[in-house]
Write a protein that holds these residues in place. Structure first.
Motif, PDB file in Angstrom:
ATOM      1  N   LEU A 135     -44.516  13.256 -43.897  1.00 44.64           N
ATOM      2  CA  LEU A 135     -43.209  13.589 -43.323  1.00 44.64           C
ATOM      3  C   LEU A 135     -42.803  12.589 -42.250  1.00 44.64           C
ATOM      4  N   LYS A 136     -43.776  12.135 -41.455  1.00 51.01           N
ATOM      5  CA  LYS A 136     -43.464  11.175 -40.403  1.00 51.01           C
ATOM      6  C   LYS A 136     -42.943   9.875 -40.991  1.00 51.01           C
ATOM      7  N   GLY A 137     -43.563   9.415 -42.067  1.00 50.68           N
ATOM      8  CA  GLY A 137     -43.115   8.181 -42.693  1.00 50.68           C
ATOM      9  C   GLY A 137     -41.742   8.320 -43.334  1.00 50.68           C
ATOM     10  N   LEU A 138     -41.455   9.486 -43.909  1.00 53.86           N
ATOM     11  CA  LEU A 138     -40.194   9.691 -44.609  1.00 53.86           C
ATOM     12  C   LEU A 138     -39.043  10.057 -43.680  1.00 53.86           C
ATOM     13  N   ALA A 139     -39.330  10.917 -42.695  1.00 54.87           N
ATOM     14  CA  ALA A 139     -38.257  11.464 -41.851  1.00 54.87           C
ATOM     15  C   ALA A 139     -38.360  11.068 -40.388  1.00 54.87           C
TER      16      ALA A 139
END
Length: 397
Positions: free
Chosen positions: A274-278
């Motif tokens: 999630l950190k990488g995507l959002a």
């Protein structure tokens, strides 16, 4: 008559989480967390009968953290001497093929856990530091190791075997191990209780969704498939972990960008998911951004739920018959949109979610599927500390 209590310990590389747990009822008279161990400014947050307290100051190591925790128990309660503390239960991440049950910690156990460090280089050393610190301060109590991987030692060979050269398995232990075992163990029993059936008679697909996330197929109380593999990186999308990627990704990035394997591994474990995507690993923040129309957060949500739905369908096929889909963990217990989106379109499999029940706030285990559904959909809060306490007592001679 007093009931047995266990001091449950979860030691991270720079943290120490502890709880005094009634092994019979699961009640927690006191607990706390020491963070930033080894840094110049450490913090202790302790919760006792009189409320919470917070202190700051340098904490050199895990033994010093335990001393700080004991001081907090003494000053803010509860008084450990007033309880029948029968053991110290330690969460240990990786037990390899050596440990399929909780064990009383001996020097031989310490040696075996040390030998497993190559399989869990970020976790087992911290667990060992916590054990050493606790044994120094509680020399007269038995210490019990509860392994995250133990629950999955029932995986059949065709489920835990990777299609790699056979000597990789024999010589280096390259195979699927699975994690979150204490959570799966606790939640499976609680789900069977909610269904009103013996655990040995139910088939469950259990999704533990938090910053770390994994899903398991549980037949009769035994794990027969799980999404995390040799390490906790494989499987579902997580807070900072990528989950499944093409195995050739490492070589590609190394060749094209010159990145080291350590750097690629760090990014996939700490800067992805999630950190990488959002840009956020807290799912509450991802949902807030999604609701505000942020396209990156919307994509992250869709990727997360799509991956989860794929695993639900796959594990339904593994089990053949499913009594319930079970959500647990911080995201599984609290993120209603995840539950509805990840199970959308599965009505032909007998899986449906009641929108009103799904959006409701219920504290304990409860169903969010319509009455008389072919497959129940359940939300079951996990309690890994209670499970560690129960298993610790059961392991005592």
């Amino acid at each position: 008559m007093s009931t047995p209590h266990v001091l449950v310990v979860n030691a991270g590389s720079s943290s120490l989480k502890y709880s005094l747990v009634d092994a019979t009822t699961g009640e927690t008279p006191g607990d706390g967390l020491v963070e930033r161990i080894g840094e110049s400014s450490s913090t202790l947050v302790h919760q006792g009968p009189g409320g919470g307290t917070r202190t700051e100051g340098a904490v050199a190591d895990h033994e010093a953290a335990f001393r700080l925790a004991l001081d907090a128990f003494g000053e803010h309660g509860p008084d450990l001497a007033a309880y029948d503390v029968v053991a110290v239960g330690h969460r240990v991440v990786h037990g390899g093929e050596h440990f399929s049950q909780p064990v009383v910690i001996t020097d031989e156990v310490i040696e075996a856990v040390t030998d497993l460090i190559p399989l869990a280089p970020l976790h087992n050393p911290a667990n060992l530091s916590g054990i050493a610190g606790a044994r120094a301060l509680f020399p007269d109590l038995p210490h019990v190791a509860i392994f995250d991987t133990a629950f999955h030692q029932t995986l059949p060979p065709h489920a835990y075997t990777y299609a790699v050269p056979r000597d990789w398995v024999r010589e280096h232990g390259i195979r699927r191990y699975g994690f979150h075992g204490t959570s799966f163990s606790f939640v499976s029993q609680a789900a069977a209780d909610l269904l009103g059936k013996p655990l040995a008679e139910v088939n469950l697909v259990v999704a533990h969704l938090g910053n770390g996330a994994s899903i398991s197929a549980v037949r009769g109380g035994e794990s027969v498939e799980t999404s995390m593999g040799m390490t906790p990186l494989e499987g579902l999308v997580m807070g900072t972990r990528s989950g499944d990627v093409d195995p050739a990704l490492h070589a590609h990035l190394h060749r094209e960008l010159g990145w080291s394997l350590d750097e690629i591994d760090r990014i996939l474990n700490r800067e992805s998911g999630l950190k990488g995507l959002a840009g956020e690993n807290d799912f509450r923040e991802v949902l807030r951004l999604r609701d505000a129309g942020d396209p990156a957060a919307s994509l992250a949500f869709d990727v997360f739920c799509h991956r989860l739905r794929k695993y639900v369908g796959a594990y339904y096929a593994v089990l053949g018959e499913v009594d319930a889909i079970v959500f647990t963990g911080g995201v599984g217990e609290n993120a209603a949109p995840v539950r509805s989106a990840s199970l959308a379109g599965l009505s032909r499999l007998g899986i449906t979610v009641d929108g009103t029940l799904n959006e409701g706030r219920v504290a304990g285990p409860h169903a969010i599927s319509p009455a008389n559904s072919a497959v129940a959909v359940l939300v079951v809060p996990t309690n890994e500390e209670w499970e560690i306490a129960r298993q610790s007592v059961a392991a005592l001679p």
